[in-house]
Write a protein that holds these residues in place. Sequence first.
Motif, mmCIF file in Angstrom:
data_model
loop_
_atom_site.group_PDB
_atom_site.id
_atom_site.type_symbol
_atom_site.label_atom_id
_atom_site.label_comp_id
_atom_site.label_asym_id
_atom_site.label_seq_id
_atom_site.Cartn_x
_atom_site.Cartn_y
_atom_site.Cartn_z
ATOM 1 N N TRP A 64 11.733 1.837 -1.443
ATOM 2 C CA TRP A 64 11.844 0.254 -0.498
ATOM 3 C C TRP A 64 11.089 0.065 0.750
ATOM 4 O O TRP A 64 11.037 -1.207 0.400
ATOM 5 C CB TRP A 64 12.902 0.596 0.037
ATOM 6 N N SER A 65 9.645 -0.153 0.489
ATOM 7 C CA SER A 65 8.809 -0.460 0.559
ATOM 8 C C SER A 65 8.690 -2.443 -0.509
ATOM 9 O O SER A 65 8.086 -2.756 0.339
ATOM 10 C CB SER A 65 7.570 1.024 0.885
ATOM 11 N N ALA A 66 8.105 -1.592 -1.525
ATOM 12 C CA ALA A 66 7.774 -2.126 -2.808
ATOM 13 C C ALA A 66 9.118 -3.423 -2.387
ATOM 14 O O ALA A 66 8.653 -4.464 -2.531
ATOM 15 C CB ALA A 66 8.387 -1.636 -4.229
ATOM 16 N N SER B 143 6.971 -11.832 -8.500
ATOM 17 C CA SER B 143 7.042 -11.210 -10.294
ATOM 18 C C SER B 143 7.285 -9.897 -10.291
ATOM 19 O O SER B 143 8.368 -9.224 -11.230
ATOM 20 C CB SER B 143 6.651 -12.298 -10.420
ATOM 21 N N ILE B 144 5.954 -9.004 -9.710
ATOM 22 C CA ILE B 144 5.753 -7.372 -10.470
ATOM 23 C C ILE B 144 6.574 -6.743 -9.879
ATOM 24 O O ILE B 144 6.868 -5.893 -10.483
ATOM 25 C CB ILE B 144 4.038 -7.274 -10.339
ATOM 26 N N LEU B 145 6.297 -6.863 -8.648
ATOM 27 C CA LEU B 145 7.521 -5.419 -7.751
ATOM 28 C C LEU B 145 8.627 -5.797 -8.114
ATOM 29 O O LEU B 145 9.372 -4.847 -8.101
ATOM 30 C CB LEU B 145 7.199 -6.445 -7.307
ATOM 31 N N ILE B 146 9.562 -6.863 -8.432
ATOM 32 C CA ILE B 146 10.801 -7.047 -8.899
ATOM 33 C C ILE B 146 10.685 -6.554 -10.258
ATOM 34 O O ILE B 146 11.915 -5.901 -10.547
ATOM 35 C CB ILE B 146 10.966 -8.600 -8.862
ATOM 36 N N ILE C 230 0.930 -1.541 0.004
ATOM 37 C CA ILE C 230 -0.255 0.115 0.016
ATOM 38 C C ILE C 230 1.103 1.337 0.418
ATOM 39 O O ILE C 230 0.621 2.040 -1.182
ATOM 40 C CB ILE C 230 -0.714 0.239 1.578
ATOM 41 N N VAL C 231 1.876 1.637 0.807
ATOM 42 C CA VAL C 231 2.819 2.406 0.807
ATOM 43 C C VAL C 231 3.220 2.542 -0.293
ATOM 44 O O VAL C 231 3.413 3.946 -0.843
ATOM 45 C CB VAL C 231 4.137 2.294 2.051
#
Length: 672
Positions: free
Chosen positions: A163-165, A136-139, A60-61
């Motif tokens: 960095w939250s991701a 995978s999406i976040l990477i 969310i962040v």
Amino acid sequence: MTGSSKSLQAKQNKSLSERLRSPFHLRPADDDEPQNWWIASTAIPLISATTAPLANVMSIVALVSSWKVTVLTQTDSFGQPIQEPLADPRWCIALNATSLACGLAGNLFLLFNFTRTVRYIIALPVSIILWFLSTSILIGITAAMHVYSPPVPPNETYSQAYWSAVIAAVLYFILGVILLVNMLGYVLGHYPQYFALTDGQRTLILQTTAFVVWLIIGAVIFNNVIDISFADALYFSDVTILTLGYGDITPTTPVARGLVFPYTVIGMIILGLVVNSVLQFAHDIQYKEVIRKHVERKRQATISRSVTVEPEETSQLEYKPRRSGRQVRSTIDAFAMIGRPKQVVMEEEKDRFDAMRAIQRETLLFRRWYNLVLSVIMFGFVWTIGAVAFWQMENLTYFEALYFGFCSLLTIGYGDITPSTNAAKPFFIVWSLVAVPTMTTLISEMSDTIVAGFKHATDVAADWTVLPQSGRYAKFVKKIPPLYAALERREEHKRVAEGFPIGLDRDIEKGAKKSSALSPSTSHQTRGVEPGEQTVDQLANDPDTAAGPASSIQLAQRLALAIQRTTRDALNGEQKKYTYEEWVEFTRLIRATDSSSSGLELQEDEYGVFSWDWIGETSPMLASETEPEWVLNRLCESMIRCLDATRKRYEGAKEEDEPTLRKERAIKFTDG
């Protein structure tokens, strides 16, 4: 058997043999066979359910805040450099929202699995796939951002959202991997297809979710009333609830200060519930998988070392489970029937009792120190790993990072060192929510060992100094014969000077008092002596208890008195442990209502347990209840048997008198 039934049986046997030869053993949900891989079957699902909401918060962040900021030379009211957000590409926002949706859906399917709304074999793979997809999406987003739209130094940098991701991707990946381990255990047949969680563990999941939701609510509120970013507001909410009070971000407006009161109180209550549930879960796991196995190893070792007085007899410490529906002889009566003295049998039974009591004492020390050592190891791991992270993320030495982590774990919060970089703040949120319960667990275990030992030492010192107990010095002096004899001679001289009797007259007086105190002329049940005051010899030769009660009324009275006493012991704050002599008294009251004939005793009947072995699997010392609670249940069962026997005798006497009464009524009717 017909041909079709034979073929069906052959097919079933063939399928069973094929299943046993296969490496995969899928067990149904109603399977009640023994389970192993307890970490995979219990701890992993609980860790997943309690950590997934935290990963959702990090997502969310990452969604609501920009991933890049421009750092200005000006500082804000808190002394921090002002950071202006830069707009993210639309593809970044869209993929970020997709990742959050996958993470929330994976968490939702996991909850459906817990409530058995969706089958395990469907819900768990869906959760794993969705969390790996979110990872995978976040990477992919972070890699694409670094390649196609990186921040331009020296003024631009990645924000807390970026960095939250990264943290969310790591958490989703870990959750997916450990759930794969859980599914592997199911496929290999180590446990059936459901999560065997207790009500307390399900409550922990709800409490953790409520705490994370409360953090998000605080972030939304303080984001508006203090005029800080959503990421900083989440960091402020975390620091506030954990009572760290660094002072790097403070409520500056009257509205914010007013909202701190209810927000902190409610947050601390939820956090306290979470910590208490975590402690309970840790204790349950340790008791089931460590302490009970330790007791069983000690018990089996004691049985293997046991020897008998008579070689041809079975070992006194050997326990053989009773087959259902059969009768067994009690230990004392069985050996009494083959000619062995009852006193010898009771002494051997007391040896078994003492052996089990010794195992209890050793297990208590093992449990306390095992828990303490494990808590120290967990604390050291969380502390040092956190220090390494802050050492790399902040401009600190490793010693300064250790100092900061220690002050944070103890919630000291000096504020001289605080997380200041965009990478350190989101990591601190995750680290603190793991570290603070770890520190609380360590303090709780220290209270059972070190603090308890210190308290015992101060009590002993007080007994000998400022608050001496009656007879403390007398007992000590009696252990030194020369000193005790000198004090006796001094006392004799003093008694002569004051005119008190000495010599033969005094010996007669003391002997009369001792004789009146130990006289067995009156049974201890009738004169109100507490159970356990008699020795084994006296219990073995007591004619009143050996012969049994004179009537059901007397037995009911003795049972009522024993129930009253054990009730007081059960309600007392301390866990009462009875001596062997006390157990003999209770055992006789329990077995006095045995209605079987020919000297046989039931292991148990419809009303409860009759017999047990002190070092066997049925030992009261291995029960989950306290000893007063166990005895109280057995005494109540004995009271029920006593009342039932009295009722049957009354009904039998009434039936026998019924013909006489009818005859008398007929005579009266004829005379009339």
